[in-house]
Write a protein that holds these residues in place. Structure first.
Motif, PDB file in Angstrom:
ATOM      1  N   UNK A  60     -45.482 -34.218   7.624  1.00  0.00           N
ATOM      2  CA  UNK A  60     -46.844 -33.687   7.669  1.00  0.00           C
ATOM      3  C   UNK A  60     -47.511 -34.203   8.932  1.00  0.00           C
ATOM      4  N   UNK A  61     -47.858 -33.306   9.819  1.00  0.00           N
ATOM      5  CA  UNK A  61     -48.442 -33.590  11.132  1.00  0.00           C
ATOM      6  C   UNK A  61     -47.428 -34.307  12.031  1.00  0.00           C
ATOM      7  N   UNK A  62     -47.576 -34.113  13.320  1.00  0.00           N
ATOM      8  CA  UNK A  62     -46.588 -34.603  14.274  1.00  0.00           C
ATOM      9  C   UNK A  62     -47.290 -35.087  15.528  1.00  0.00           C
ATOM     10  N   UNK A  63     -48.015 -36.198  15.410  1.00  0.00           N
ATOM     11  CA  UNK A  63     -48.739 -36.748  16.540  1.00  0.00           C
ATOM     12  C   UNK A  63     -47.826 -37.451  17.526  1.00  0.00           C
ATOM     13  N   UNK A  64     -48.429 -37.953  18.594  1.00  0.00           N
ATOM     14  CA  UNK A  64     -47.685 -38.643  19.646  1.00  0.00           C
ATOM     15  C   UNK A  64     -46.920 -39.842  19.080  1.00  0.00           C
ATOM     16  N   UNK A  65     -45.625 -39.931  19.377  1.00  0.00           N
ATOM     17  CA  UNK A  65     -44.802 -41.038  18.894  1.00  0.00           C
ATOM     18  C   UNK A  65     -44.021 -40.727  17.639  1.00  0.00           C
ATOM     19  N   UNK A  81     -36.686 -30.844   6.047  1.00  0.00           N
ATOM     20  CA  UNK A  81     -36.683 -29.581   5.310  1.00  0.00           C
ATOM     21  C   UNK A  81     -38.003 -28.836   5.430  1.00  0.00           C
ATOM     22  N   UNK A  82     -39.055 -29.536   5.832  1.00  0.00           N
ATOM     23  CA  UNK A  82     -40.358 -28.896   5.936  1.00  0.00           C
ATOM     24  C   UNK A  82     -41.219 -29.551   6.990  1.00  0.00           C
ATOM     25  N   UNK A  83     -42.019 -28.739   7.671  1.00  0.00           N
ATOM     26  CA  UNK A  83     -43.013 -29.218   8.631  1.00  0.00           C
ATOM     27  C   UNK A  83     -44.357 -28.625   8.208  1.00  0.00           C
ATOM     28  N   UNK A  84     -45.312 -29.482   7.872  1.00  0.00           N
ATOM     29  CA  UNK A  84     -46.623 -29.019   7.427  1.00  0.00           C
ATOM     30  C   UNK A  84     -47.709 -29.531   8.364  1.00  0.00           C
ATOM     31  N   UNK A  85     -48.734 -28.728   8.531  1.00  0.00           N
ATOM     32  CA  UNK A  85     -49.897 -29.124   9.322  1.00  0.00           C
ATOM     33  C   UNK A  85     -51.106 -29.272   8.404  1.00  0.00           C
ATOM     34  N   UNK A  86     -51.894 -30.336   8.609  1.00  0.00           N
ATOM     35  CA  UNK A  86     -53.199 -30.386   7.952  1.00  0.00           C
ATOM     36  C   UNK A  86     -54.185 -29.520   8.727  1.00  0.00           C
ATOM     37  N   UNK A  87     -54.120 -29.589  10.063  1.00  0.00           N
ATOM     38  CA  UNK A  87     -54.961 -28.744  10.913  1.00  0.00           C
ATOM     39  C   UNK A  87     -54.391 -28.763  12.324  1.00  0.00           C
ATOM     40  N   UNK A  88     -54.963 -27.940  13.180  1.00  0.00           N
ATOM     41  CA  UNK A  88     -54.375 -27.763  14.502  1.00  0.00           C
ATOM     42  C   UNK A  88     -55.206 -28.407  15.607  1.00  0.00           C
ATOM     43  N   UNK A  89     -55.504 -29.695  15.436  1.00  0.00           N
ATOM     44  CA  UNK A  89     -55.996 -30.495  16.545  1.00  0.00           C
ATOM     45  C   UNK A  89     -54.792 -31.120  17.241  1.00  0.00           C
TER      46      UNK A  89
END
Length: 678
Positions: A60-65, A81-89
């Protein structure tokens, strides 16, 4: 022989590691991949959480690092198996592009989902990097058109659950500067919720109800070594309008954790390295009494207890930062709860008999601030079966809505324990010690210690256990997706716990958390500090709060008129809210003398004897043929006396939901439309 022994030891070590891994895989876990913010921090990577259960991994979310920390866990993109976003900042999806492209190259099938723009972001990546992706795929004889079937991309709307492996995923929209989703993950009887960035959102406590872990935006957390008045700062931030902010403050996050009744609150998304856990926790403790944890990169939830020993004594340091919680013990009483609620239609009364023993665990009694022991009682109450609204409000205090000595018990819960929100405690003259009845202490304030337990309850000298506010143990298993009856008020009207229909007259309009219309006053109390209190309004006294019309969903008595599961044709009802006043401090109807403090009928009095004759006649005249509540609304809104309500006459919630109630779209609401359910 030596080589053989070493070989056997190595085999045993590998077997133990595999067994541990297998055991860990069968538990729902959350690994904090990144606990930081947009600010670069060598100790805290950008926001990311890994949810794992059995062989399923969801990021869930993929920030720097993110990739660097996944590598430290020896976890490859092909394992996701899954990539989820809380929001697109950007700080939440900064490393999505390389992770997504690696998933295409790695042949694994993956589900990608998030709020709107998720699919368009994927399309943009494929278009921008098409040549590069085609080149890399060509090395294995593949084309981009061949691998597009390996991923499923979704923009999540509505509330349809999503399943990835054996993990059930539900979600809800929360308030932020752009469209944002909070997620709940359920598997193996455990639950973890991730809030994403947000300000106070009524939807989050509903999603997170009774969750094991709530991983929350850390807005308002205090940095270690910063000298500042945390209470003042958090109050100031709480006073700003939520819509103008991007992140919660500590008051909001702790309130949502309390409302959700989560076991553990985990703060993350810090914009500094070191957190002042003691002072931050102290602020959170004003509302939330569960475990508070502070996320660090690669922290795994649930925590494995760091149990060790000194001088042969085993112990753990995991929760040493938590302050002592007032009477937080949970003890099972040896006494059994006994309650019966019956209807005597002949005398038009509802009869409640009880031994006043709760049907849930309680705190430790006697305790500091409350030296009394819980004992069985012999209680009997009679209340109106068909109550009507009175011509004037009756208060639980003898001097008004917010001052004076206790005059009435407000009501009784469905388990037979009474609601008595008032307390016989006051500001006392510093010189003479005389009580000032104008300034009644608020029992639910953290500044007032009356020995209440985690149910906001304590024991009177006669041994009677009673609630001052939300009965936490009683409502713990209530379903926040529906209205739940929690008790009966002294005037006969029902009491519900915090949830109500979005349109009060439409049972099909969905359920929301209802908001009290009371606010904490600003400024300083007018007293001199000797005969009357001075200092900032803090909630210590009932008069520290004031009713603000139309601020929330509820009226001065913390109630409203509408349909309920028990009253499909409509009724006035009270709401027990988690915020002040919790249980109401006044009655819209006429309270039964059985609830009068210091008076009222004796237990052997004939049932219904104390019922006012005038109200009996009123109920008989109604004959149950039409809802009295529509008549009340006509009196308040029907200015031209035509027997219906126009859009210009409608007020409050009715005005807001006018189009839904006006079924035939003629610009008027009639009694039939008010009581019709679909």
């Amino acid at each position: 022989m030596f080589i053989m022994k070493n070989y056997l030891v190595l085999i045993l070590i590998c077997l133990c590691q595999q067994l541990f891994a297998q055991e860990n895989n069968n538990q729902l876990t959350a690994t904090i991949i990144g606990s930081g913010s947009p600010k670069f921090n060598t100790e805290r990577s950008g926001p990311a959480v890994l949810i794992s259960y059995k062989d399923t991994n969801i990021l869930i979310d993929m920030g720097n690092g993110t990739q660097a920390n996944l590598n430290k866990l020896n976890l490859k993109v092909k394992d996701l198996d899954g990539l989820l976003f809380t929001h697109h900042h950007l700080d939440h999806n900064e490393e999505f592009a390389p992770i997504f492209i690696q998933s295409l190259l790695g042949r694994n099938k993956i589900i990608i989902a998030g709020p709107k723009q998720t699919t368009s972001i994927i399309d943009n990546i494929l278009e921008s990097y098409e040549e590069d992706i085609e080149y890399r795929l060509s090395k294995s004889g593949r084309r981009l058109s061949n691998v597009k079937a390996n991923f499923i991309a979704k923009n999540l709307t509505g509330n349809t659950p999503l399943n990835i492996g054996d993990i059930k995923i539900t979600y809800t929209a929360v308030n932020h500067t752009i469209e944002t989703l909070a997620y709940r993950f359920d598997a193996g009887g455990e639950s973890i919720v991730i809030s994403g960035d947000l300000t106070y959102s009524q939807s989050l406590p509903i999603l997170a109800n009774n969750a094991d872990y709530l991983i929350m935006d850390s807005g308002g957390a205090i940095e270690l070594g910063k000298n500042r008045n945390t209470t003042r700062n958090n109050k100031n931030r709480s006073d700003t309008k939520t819509k103008e902010k991007a992140h919660v403050n500590l008051k909001e996050s702790s309130l949502m954790a309390k409302e959700a009744n989560v076991k553990n609150l985990v703060l993350t998304h810090f914009n500094f390295t070191n957190v002042d856990e003691e002072n931050t926790t102290a602020e959170i403790r004003k509302n939330y009494v569960g475990t508070v944890l502070y996320a660090k990169d690669l922290m795994v939830l649930p925590l494995v207890n760091d149990i060790h020993n000194h001088n042969g004594i085993s112990h753990s340091h995991n929760n040493e930062h938590l302050p002592e919680i007032k009477n937080s013990n949970k003890e099972k009483l040896p006494l059994q709860s006994e309650v019966s609620i019956t209807e005597d239609k002949k005398n038009d009364v509802r009869i409640i008999k009880s031994n006043a023993i709760p049907n849930h665990t309680v705190g430790q009694f006697p305790t500091k601030g409350n030296p009394n022991t819980i004992t069985e009682q012999n209680k009997e109450y009679s209340i109106d079966l068909t109550p009507t609204l009175a011509n004037k409000i009756t208060y639980v205090y003898d001097l008004g809505i917010d001052k004076g000595r206790p005059s009435y018990v407000f009501g009784v819960a469905i388990n037979g324990v009474k609601f008595e929100p008032s307390a016989n405690e006051y500001f006392r003259n510093v010189e003479s010690n005389e009580p000032n009845y104008e300034w009644t202490l608020e029992p639910l304030s953290d500044e007032v210690n009356l020995g209440e337990d985690y149910n906001n309850a304590h024991v009177q000298p006669n041994g009677e256990y009673h609630y001052h506010g939300t009965p936490t143990g009683l409502v713990a298993n209530f379903d926040n997706n529906k209205m739940s009856l929690v008790g009966w008020a002294a005037d006969g009207y029902p009491m519900y716990y915090k949830m109500g229909y979005a349109d009060p007259m439409d049972a099909n309009s969905g359920v929301i958390q209802l908001k009290s219309s009371y606010i904490l006053k600003r400024g300083e109390r007018p007293g001199d500090g000797i005969s009357a209190p001075n200092g900032t309004y803090s909630g210590k006294y009932v008069r520290d709060y004031e009713y603000q019309n139309d601020y929330g969903d509820l009226d001065e008595c913390n109630g409203r008129t509408g349909v309920t599961p028990e009253f499909p044709n409509g009724t006035y009802y009270y709401v027990v809210s988690d915020e002040f006043p919790s249980a109401s401090r006044c009655f819209m109807g006429t309270p039964s003398n059985d609830f009068k403090i210091g008076g009222g009928r004796k237990q052997q009095t004939v049932q219904g004897q104390n019922k006012p004759q005038q109200r009996q006649q009123s109920s008989q005249n109604q004959g149950g043929k039409k809802s009295p509540n529509f008549s009340d609304m006509l009196k308040k809104m029907d200015s031209n006396n035509d027997g219906k309500i126009s859009i210009s006459e409608a007020k409050g919630n009715l005005k807001e939901n006018f189009q839904n109630r006006d079924k035939n779209k003629d610009g008027y609401i009639t009694q039939d439309e008010m009581t019709r359910r679909n």
